[in-house]
Design an enzyme around this catalytic site. Structure first.
Site, mmCIF file in Angstrom:
data_model
loop_
_atom_site.group_PDB
_atom_site.id
_atom_site.type_symbol
_atom_site.label_atom_id
_atom_site.label_comp_id
_atom_site.label_asym_id
_atom_site.label_seq_id
_atom_site.Cartn_x
_atom_site.Cartn_y
_atom_site.Cartn_z
ATOM 1 N N HIS A 1 30.674 26.749 46.519
ATOM 2 C CA HIS A 1 30.356 25.522 45.776
ATOM 3 C C HIS A 1 31.092 25.444 44.445
ATOM 4 C CE1 HIS A 1 27.852 27.717 42.890
ATOM 5 N NE2 HIS A 1 27.387 28.412 43.921
ATOM 6 N N SER B 1 35.869 22.109 44.002
ATOM 7 C CA SER B 1 36.031 22.165 42.548
ATOM 8 C C SER B 1 36.261 23.595 42.050
ATOM 9 C CB SER B 1 34.804 21.523 41.897
ATOM 10 O OG SER B 1 34.992 21.318 40.519
ATOM 11 N N ASP C 1 38.696 10.516 41.159
ATOM 12 C CA ASP C 1 38.086 11.709 40.582
ATOM 13 C C ASP C 1 38.328 11.730 39.076
ATOM 14 O OD1 ASP C 1 37.300 14.315 39.856
ATOM 15 O OD2 ASP C 1 37.870 15.110 41.805
ATOM 16 N N HIS D 1 34.476 12.748 42.376
ATOM 17 C CA HIS D 1 34.451 14.207 42.432
ATOM 18 C C HIS D 1 33.413 14.740 43.421
ATOM 19 C CE1 HIS D 1 35.619 18.106 40.911
ATOM 20 N NE2 HIS D 1 34.366 18.435 40.678
#
Length: 432
Positions: free
Chosen positions: A154, A228, A373, A401
């Site tokens: 994540h 990310s 984004d 995003h």
């Protein structure tokens, strides 16, 4: 004829007005940002003094911070952005730091959920991992055998829930029979350990994934999917295990290139520029540039997260809050601060090397990012394509995003399964 001339003049007038409006807007944002961040520079120094006093009073010793340069702990994995952040009211004196005790700081939450990892302090720390086994299969069936494993990492201020709530339910029936899915809470987030005596470098994150996932489950064939900040950790992990990694999917990767020697500071200025607008950028800059003001926000939000969650439940009449609202507070200031600087900023100086290693190992690299984004510039994905021409880069129109995943889960699953399937066939496995 006169009408045509009039229309042309009107069009020129509109373009001229729009140009000047953009210039005036930029001047207003820049000048206001300068004033606000001048004040925040001063305020952060005051809070530095305040927290040292509070730590001394409540814990028996003053806290250490990065307002001074450490000549003892800095390593190749530590980011220079920790020490070289500009502040008009601070001089970087060289000091030696003391290690922090492994206790809950007074400014951190000590509820059962937040400190559950400390119950097994005598044992080796392990990350929280959620495993979804292939249907009609047992974990023991894969021990030491070739299996297709998908590891999900994540992003910042998130957890394994990001994947469990989005991708896991939308995997096709065919994929459920082929692949074993691992969703990991990275060190310092979610239900994973949040030690105070850790600098949360890329090396720390990779070693924890190895000891919690790679080695215990004997993963010898891996696909990695990351979002990310997780992309930086994923590249480091993939480069170290390039012989086992079959593909890596980077979703909104913060890949910063720079001709300057200090790429870490370039990354900080690029991803957390000191500007008031857009608001998301201001939030990033506030928490990335100001160690003590950031700790103050974490004290208000994270330490008292149960109160805020109760208020949200009351306001929304919903007993089950959205997972992102819960994940936002499941960290400490110490873990988030160091991960931001030592992974996102500090990792910038290693990403070229990671990509070169993966290219030589012929690992399939897939990049996906939203065209709107505002957290990670689209140019980051284009930079990957320039560095690795064989990489597949997909820019999704109107996606942001997080909406690059949330809201288009099925489309993303289709893309991922197509990639995994192509590597599955390439490795000589049957698709039946």
């Amino acid at each position: 004829m006169y009408l045509s001339i009039y229309l042309d003049m009107h069009k020129i007038s509109i373009n001229f007005s729009e140009k000047w409006l953009k210039i005036l807007k930029e001047i207003l944002i820049s000048s206001t940002s300068t004033i606000v961040f001048f004040f925040l520079d001063f305020l952060d120094v005051l809070f530095c003094i305040l927290f040292k006093f509070m730590d001394e009073f409540l814990e028996g010793k003053g806290s250490h911070c990065y307002c001074s340069i450490d000549d003892n702990e800095a390593s190749e994995f530590s980011s220079s952005s920790l020490y070289k952040r500009g502040n008009l009211f601070r001089r970087n004196n060289v000091v030696r730091r003391r290690k922090m005790n492994e206790n809950v700081r007074w400014s951190d939450c000590s509820c059962v959920n937040c400190v559950s990892w400390m119950r097994n302090a005598a044992e080796e720390l392990k990350l929280h991992v959620v495993v979804k086994e292939p249907e009609r299969a047992n974990a023991q069936d894969f021990k030491g055998k070739k299996a297709e494993n998908i590891v999900f990492l994540h992003g910042f201020l998130s957890s394994s829930s990001f994947w469990i709530e989005t991708i896991f339910p939308n995997v096709s029936e065919d994929a459920k029979k082929k692949y074993r899915l691992f969703a990991v809470d990275l060190l310092g987030f979610g239900k994973s350990p949040k030690p105070n005596n850790c600098l949360y470098t890329i090396k720390d994150h990779v070693e924890m994934i190895e000891s919690s996932v790679i080695h215990p489950f004997e993963l010898n064939s891996i696909h990695i999917v990351a979002h990310s900040m997780g992309c930086v950790v994923a590249l480091a992990l993939a480069a170290k295990h390039s012989h086992s990694v079959k593909s890596i999917t980077l979703i909104a990767p913060p890949y910063i290139t720079s001709t300057k020697e200090d790429v870490s500071l370039t990354a900080l200025n690029k991803l957390a520029a000191r500007r008031l607008w857009p608001p998301l950028l201001f939030g990033s800059s506030f928490m990335s540039w100001y160690e003590h003001l950031g700790r103050c926000i974490c004290y208000i939000i994270c330490k008292h997260h149960r109160i805020w969650e109760g208020i949200l439940k009351w306001l929304t009449w919903n007993r089950n809050l959205h997972f992102m609202a819960i994940d936002l507070t499941r960290h400490t200031h110490h873990s988030a601060w160091h991960t931001m600087h030592n992974v996102i900023c500090g990792g910038a100086k290693f990403m070229d090397k990671y990509l070169e290693t993966l290219t030589l190992a012929k690992v399939k690299i897939n990049v996906i990012q939203g065209s709107k984004d505002q957290v990670v510039p689209v140019e980051c994905s284009n930079n990957v394509k320039m560095k690795v021409p064989d990489a597949e880069v997909k820019i999704v129109d109107n996606a942001h995003h997080t909406s690059i995943v949330i809201g288009r889960e099925k489309d993303l699953c289709d893309d991922l399964e197509e990639l995994w399937g192509s590597q599955y066939v390439r490795n000589g496995n049957s698709t039946s």
